[in-house]
Write a protein that holds these residues in place. Structure first.
Motif, PDB file in Angstrom:
ATOM      1  N   LEU A  11       0.823  -1.216   0.000  1.00 42.18           N
ATOM      2  CA  LEU A  11       0.000   0.000   0.000  1.00 42.18           C
ATOM      3  C   LEU A  11       0.855   1.263   0.000  1.00 42.18           C
ATOM      4  N   ARG A  31      11.908   0.461   6.190  1.00 41.63           N
ATOM      5  CA  ARG A  31      12.460  -0.056   7.447  1.00 41.63           C
ATOM      6  C   ARG A  31      13.956  -0.317   7.284  1.00 41.63           C
ATOM      7  N   ALA A 152      -3.265  -3.856  -3.627  1.00 38.89           N
ATOM      8  CA  ALA A 152      -1.870  -3.709  -4.050  1.00 38.89           C
ATOM      9  C   ALA A 152      -1.088  -4.939  -3.622  1.00 38.89           C
ATOM     10  N   GLU A 297      -2.244 -10.405  10.849  1.00 45.73           N
ATOM     11  CA  GLU A 297      -2.936  -9.286  11.509  1.00 45.73           C
ATOM     12  C   GLU A 297      -4.136  -9.790  12.325  1.00 45.73           C
TER      13      GLU A 297
HETATM   14  N1  LIG Z   1      -2.165  -4.405   0.341  1.00 51.16           N
HETATM   15  C1  LIG Z   1      -3.405  -3.986   0.211  1.00 51.16           C
HETATM   16  O1  LIG Z   1      -3.975  -4.084  -0.892  1.00 51.16           O
HETATM   17  C2  LIG Z   1      -4.140  -3.363   1.355  1.00 51.16           C
HETATM   18  C3  LIG Z   1      -3.584  -3.294   2.617  1.00 51.16           C
HETATM   19  N2  LIG Z   1      -4.297  -2.713   3.651  1.00 51.16           N
HETATM   20  C4  LIG Z   1      -3.728  -2.591   4.983  1.00 51.16           C
HETATM   21  O2  LIG Z   1      -2.591  -1.738   4.913  1.00 51.16           O
HETATM   22  C5  LIG Z   1      -1.592  -2.140   5.854  1.00 51.16           C
HETATM   23  C6  LIG Z   1      -0.296  -2.381   5.091  1.00 51.16           C
HETATM   24  O3  LIG Z   1      -0.508  -3.494   4.245  1.00 51.16           O
HETATM   25  P1  LIG Z   1       0.494  -3.905   3.095  1.00 51.16           P
HETATM   26  O4  LIG Z   1       1.003  -2.710   2.404  1.00 51.16           O
HETATM   27  O5  LIG Z   1      -0.171  -4.958   2.307  1.00 51.16           O
HETATM   28  O6  LIG Z   1       1.671  -4.565   3.960  1.00 51.16           O
HETATM   29  P2  LIG Z   1       3.175  -4.852   3.526  1.00 51.16           P
HETATM   30  O7  LIG Z   1       3.691  -5.903   4.451  1.00 51.16           O
HETATM   31  O8  LIG Z   1       3.266  -5.077   2.064  1.00 51.16           O
HETATM   32  O9  LIG Z   1       3.917  -3.472   3.836  1.00 51.16           O
HETATM   33  C7  LIG Z   1       4.223  -3.030   5.111  1.00 51.16           C
HETATM   34  C8  LIG Z   1       5.561  -2.320   5.012  1.00 51.16           C
HETATM   35  O10 LIG Z   1       5.831  -1.658   6.232  1.00 51.16           O
HETATM   36  C9  LIG Z   1       7.245  -1.724   6.412  1.00 51.16           C
HETATM   37  N3  LIG Z   1       7.617  -1.419   7.789  1.00 51.16           N
HETATM   38  C10 LIG Z   1       7.466  -2.169   8.905  1.00 51.16           C
HETATM   39  N4  LIG Z   1       7.947  -1.514   9.978  1.00 51.16           N
HETATM   40  C11 LIG Z   1       8.434  -0.323   9.533  1.00 51.16           C
HETATM   41  C12 LIG Z   1       9.074   0.787  10.136  1.00 51.16           C
HETATM   42  N5  LIG Z   1       9.334   0.802  11.454  1.00 51.16           N
HETATM   43  N6  LIG Z   1       9.437   1.830   9.371  1.00 51.16           N
HETATM   44  C13 LIG Z   1       9.214   1.838   8.038  1.00 51.16           C
HETATM   45  N7  LIG Z   1       8.614   0.803   7.396  1.00 51.16           N
HETATM   46  C14 LIG Z   1       8.228  -0.259   8.133  1.00 51.16           C
HETATM   47  C15 LIG Z   1       7.587  -3.129   5.998  1.00 51.16           C
HETATM   48  O11 LIG Z   1       8.969  -3.225   5.754  1.00 51.16           O
HETATM   49  P3  LIG Z   1       9.733  -4.667   5.774  1.00 51.16           P
HETATM   50  O12 LIG Z   1       9.120  -5.446   4.650  1.00 51.16           O
HETATM   51  O13 LIG Z   1      11.148  -4.292   5.550  1.00 51.16           O
HETATM   52  O14 LIG Z   1       9.445  -5.262   7.114  1.00 51.16           O
HETATM   53  C16 LIG Z   1       6.746  -3.256   4.735  1.00 51.16           C
HETATM   54  O15 LIG Z   1       7.446  -2.793   3.604  1.00 51.16           O
HETATM   55  C17 LIG Z   1      -2.143  -3.395   6.536  1.00 51.16           C
HETATM   56  O16 LIG Z   1      -2.732  -3.053   7.763  1.00 51.16           O
HETATM   57  C18 LIG Z   1      -3.207  -3.912   5.561  1.00 51.16           C
HETATM   58  O17 LIG Z   1      -4.224  -4.632   6.221  1.00 51.16           O
HETATM   59  C19 LIG Z   1      -5.532  -2.150   3.448  1.00 51.16           C
HETATM   60  C20 LIG Z   1      -6.121  -2.223   2.223  1.00 51.16           C
HETATM   61  C21 LIG Z   1      -5.474  -2.828   1.080  1.00 51.16           C
END
Ligand SMILES: NC(=O)C1=CN([C@@H]2O[C@H](COP(=O)(O)OP(=O)(O)OC[C@H]3O[C@@H](n4cnc5c(N)ncnc54)[C@H](OP(=O)(O)O)[C@@H]3O)[C@@H](O)[C@H]2O)C=CC1
Ligand SMILES: CC(C)(CO)C(=O)C(=O)O
Length: 337
Positions: A11, A31, A152, A297
């Motif tokens: 996202l 991260r 996404a 989650e």
């Molecule tokens: N994907 C989708 O289509 C949708 C997602 N959502 C919600 O959005 C949220 C995110 O989902 P999604 O994008 O799929 O998840 P992802 O796992 O793809 O992305 C999460 C990202 O956050 C990063 N991250 C974790 N900790 C940190 C930090 N301290 N600082 C910076 N970056 C950090 C992770 O990095 P690393 O990989 O290096 O750990 C990873 O790149 C969730 O709650 C999901 O339920 C809602 C609607 C649609």
């Protein structure tokens, strides 16, 4: 306008890539330094939604590469003292696109250090529970909630696919008015306009909690069942006994929402079935996490419902069973015996 996106996953990369089409300056926060370097050196690749999607990028082509002027790690944002209340130039909007499992007290304190007095933090998470952590240190009036049905998927640490178009609602998480004693929606409207300019179908919601719960119920029904059964979303309602479980999960959650006075869409059950149909070939995010042995989650989705139910004095045996099944799955690879 400065927009900072924390979390370069599915996202985060999607929203950052589209926001780069607006006049706003966009910063993306990863991260790891490894991912930051990759994005800096090679840019962010966006594969646009399928051709039949109505939300196409306003310029560029599918698979285009977006160059980011600024990609930093979360640690660097703190060490460099970027943003911060005392400094001019703190972000207008910080988009939080990490998973629920990454929302810790440490992260919340790190975000506070980046917020200016007029900055807004926009939380995109599915589920509930993150607000409890964030509200401990961030004033409620500075927190906005975004509920999105955009899809996404991460293809590589620098490549995101826009897998489905959807709708995004944004609203304030604050129950009470701001310092001036009024409910100020101007910054919320400003953010809605930016997301719309970027190409996302976006609406301001005056009842965002209702939107959060509608999505919460959909996720609480589809995600744990598909994760435990290890099936695609489309298969779920086709299995007669799984359909019985889906209905139990639905009625238990609706009973809770009624008790809490949370308004749900009257056709929510139909919406659940429609999501299964429209995403028939997809693996739910929880199933993907299970298959990759990543924390799910479940605690923010099913666990969030169960915590509310406990406070309301309502039993939710089917949700409790799903919760313990998912936790047992996670504990197998966490070596908890
Ligand atoms: N994907 C989708 O289509 C949708 C997602 N959502 C919600 O959005 C949220 C995110 O989902 P999604 O994008 O799929 O998840 P992802 O796992 O793809 O992305 C999460 C990202 O956050 C990063 N991250 C974790 N900790 C940190 C930090 N301290 N600082 C910076 N970056 C950090 C992770 O990095 P690393 O990989 O290096 O750990 C990873 O790149 C969730 O709650 C999901 O339920 C809602 C609607 C649609
Ligand atoms: C709507 C659904 C269930 C689509 O897969 C989803 O949001 C998820 O997988 O987390």
């Amino acid at each position: 306008m400065l927009i900072r996106v924390i979390g370069a996953g599915a996202l985060g990369m999607l929203t950052a890539a589209y926001l780069c089409r607006t006049a706003a300056k966009v910063e993306i926060i990863t991260r790891t330094e490894q991912q930051a370097r990759l994005l800096r050196e090679q840019g962010l690749q966006l594969t646009a939604a399928a051709e039949n999607a109505s939300m196409e990028p306003r310029s560029g082509t599918a698979g285009e590469t977006v160059e980011f002027p600024e990609v930093l790690t979360f640690e660097q944002t703190l060490a460099d003292g970027l943003g911060g209340r005392a400094r001019p130039g703190s972000p207008d909007f910080i988009l939080l696109t990490v998973k629920q499992t990454a929302i810790t007290d440490k992260l919340a304190h790190g975000i506070v250090a980046q917020l200016g007095a007029d900055s807004r933090l926009i939380c995109f998470q599915n589920g509930v529970g993150h607000l409890d952590v964030l509200r401990k240190v961030i004033p409620a009036r500075q927190i906005l909630l975004a509920v999105t049905t955009e899809g996404a998927m991460v293809k590589s640490p620098r490549h995101v696919a826009h897998t489905g178009r959807g709708m995004t609602w944004v609203g304030s998480a604050a129950a009470e008015p701001d310092f001036a004693g009024r409910s100020d929606h101007s910054l919320t409207k400003k953010f809605v306009n930016v997301l719309s300019d970027a190409g996302f179908s976006t609406s301001l919601s005056n009842n965002i909690i209702s939107k959060v719960w509608n999505k919460l119920l959909i996720n609480a029904i589809i995600n744990p069942l598909t994760a435990v059964l290890q099936i695609h979303n489309g298969q779920l309602p086709q299995l007669p006994d799984a359909l019985i479980l889906m209905r139990s999960l639905y009625y238990e959650a609706v009973t809770l929402a009624d008790k809490l006075g949370i308004e749900l869409a009257p056709d929510l059950w139909q919406q659940v079935l429609l999501v299964c149909e429209r995403t028939a070939g997809n693996r739910s995010s929880m199933l993907q996490d299970v298959l990759l042995h990543r924390p799910t989650e479940v605690d923010a989705i099913t666990g969030g419902l169960l915590r509310e139910a406990e406070q309301a004095g309502i039993a939710m045996p089917t949700h409790a069973a799903m919760y313990h099944l998912l936790r047992s799955i996670e504990q197998q690879w966490m070596n908890i015996t």
